[in-house]
Design a protein around this motif. Structure first.
Motif, short mmCIF file in Angstrom:
data_model
loop_
_atom_site.label_atom_id
_atom_site.label_comp_id
_atom_site.label_asym_id
_atom_site.label_seq_id
_atom_site.Cartn_x
_atom_site.Cartn_y
_atom_site.Cartn_z
N LEU A 51 -64.42 -101.85 -34.25
CA LEU A 51 -65.53 -101.24 -34.64
C LEU A 51 -66.26 -101.85 -36.16
CD1 LEU A 51 -64.53 -97.45 -34.51
CD2 LEU A 51 -66.55 -98.59 -33.34
N MET A 52 -65.36 -102.48 -36.76
CA MET A 52 -65.84 -103.06 -38.08
C MET A 52 -66.67 -104.41 -37.75
SD MET A 52 -62.90 -102.50 -40.90
CE MET A 52 -62.39 -104.17 -41.02
N THR A 53 -66.01 -105.04 -36.69
CA THR A 53 -66.56 -106.35 -36.34
C THR A 53 -68.15 -106.08 -35.64
OG1 THR A 53 -64.41 -107.28 -35.77
CG2 THR A 53 -66.39 -108.46 -34.77
N THR A 54 -68.17 -105.03 -34.86
CA THR A 54 -69.46 -104.74 -34.16
C THR A 54 -70.36 -104.11 -35.18
OG1 THR A 54 -68.33 -104.07 -32.19
CG2 THR A 54 -70.43 -103.10 -32.61
N PHE A 55 -69.85 -103.27 -36.17
CA PHE A 55 -70.80 -102.83 -37.23
C PHE A 55 -71.48 -103.91 -38.08
CE2 PHE A 55 -71.52 -101.38 -41.63
CZ PHE A 55 -72.53 -100.40 -41.36
N ILE A 56 -70.65 -104.95 -38.36
CA ILE A 56 -71.13 -106.21 -39.09
C ILE A 56 -71.96 -107.02 -38.25
CG2 ILE A 56 -70.48 -108.17 -40.52
CD1 ILE A 56 -67.81 -106.70 -41.38
N GLY A 57 -71.56 -107.08 -37.04
CA GLY A 57 -72.36 -107.97 -36.31
C GLY A 57 -73.50 -107.58 -35.93
N TYR A 58 -73.85 -106.19 -35.70
CA TYR A 58 -75.25 -105.79 -35.35
C TYR A 58 -76.06 -105.78 -36.74
CZ TYR A 58 -74.60 -103.49 -30.91
OH TYR A 58 -74.43 -103.19 -29.49
N ARG A 59 -75.56 -105.35 -37.61
CA ARG A 59 -76.25 -105.75 -39.01
C ARG A 59 -76.71 -107.18 -39.28
NH1 ARG A 59 -77.43 -100.66 -39.55
NH2 ARG A 59 -75.88 -99.38 -39.89
N VAL A 60 -75.84 -107.98 -39.17
CA VAL A 60 -76.38 -109.36 -38.97
C VAL A 60 -77.31 -109.88 -38.14
CG1 VAL A 60 -75.72 -111.71 -39.13
CG2 VAL A 60 -74.17 -109.99 -40.31
#
Length: 144
Positions: A51-60
């Motif tokens: 979830l953290m990786t996806t959250f950051i990835g989507y934002r970037v």
């Protein structure tokens, strides 16, 4: 061709992550659902990391790109309705995961560890998908 290759790479990374984290082992997943017995909290850490990786990835990605590299646009879900189909499908997903220990995406990498039980799960899942599509295609009765 680039779309297919990028999907293959993403699938391989996902499969390797599932295998390395131990989530291809249904017993490990089922232990997460047994808080009064052989509870194993590692699934929560795997899900939290994802979830953290996806959250950051989507934002970037969304901050830097108007479209993905190999498609004309991002294909994001648009439905916002919580209805009986969503609740029923979620319940069936949870029941299947809790009974078998297999998440649909995680079952494919598990073929390398336990081929027969995993293949049986994937066949049953495929049959369920076909049944759901068949039921969805039936004409709906109108109530007045």
């Amino acid at each position: 061709m680039n779309r297919i290759l990028s999907a293959l790479v993403a699938g391989l990374v996902f499969g390797i992550g599932i295998a390395v984290s131990g989530m291809a082992n249904p017993a490990k997943v089922l232990n997460f659902f047994d808080p009064l017995g052989t509870w194993d909290p590692s699934l929560a850490f795997v899900m939290g990391g994802a979830l953290m990786t996806t959250f950051i990835g989507y934002r970037v990605i969304f901050a830097r790109r108007q479209a993905p590299l190999f498609d004309a646009k991002f294909h994001l879900p648009t439905a916002r309705t919580i209805d009986a189909r969503l609740i029923g499908g979620s319940a069936l997903f949870g029941l299947g995961w809790g009974i078998s220990g297999f998440c649909p995406g995680g079952a494919i990498p598990a073929l390398g560890f336990a081929p027969w039980p995993t293949a049986l799960f994937l066949i049953a899942m495929g049959a369920g998908i076909l049944l759901a599509r068949w039921l969805q295609a039936l004409p709906r009765r109108q109530t007045a």
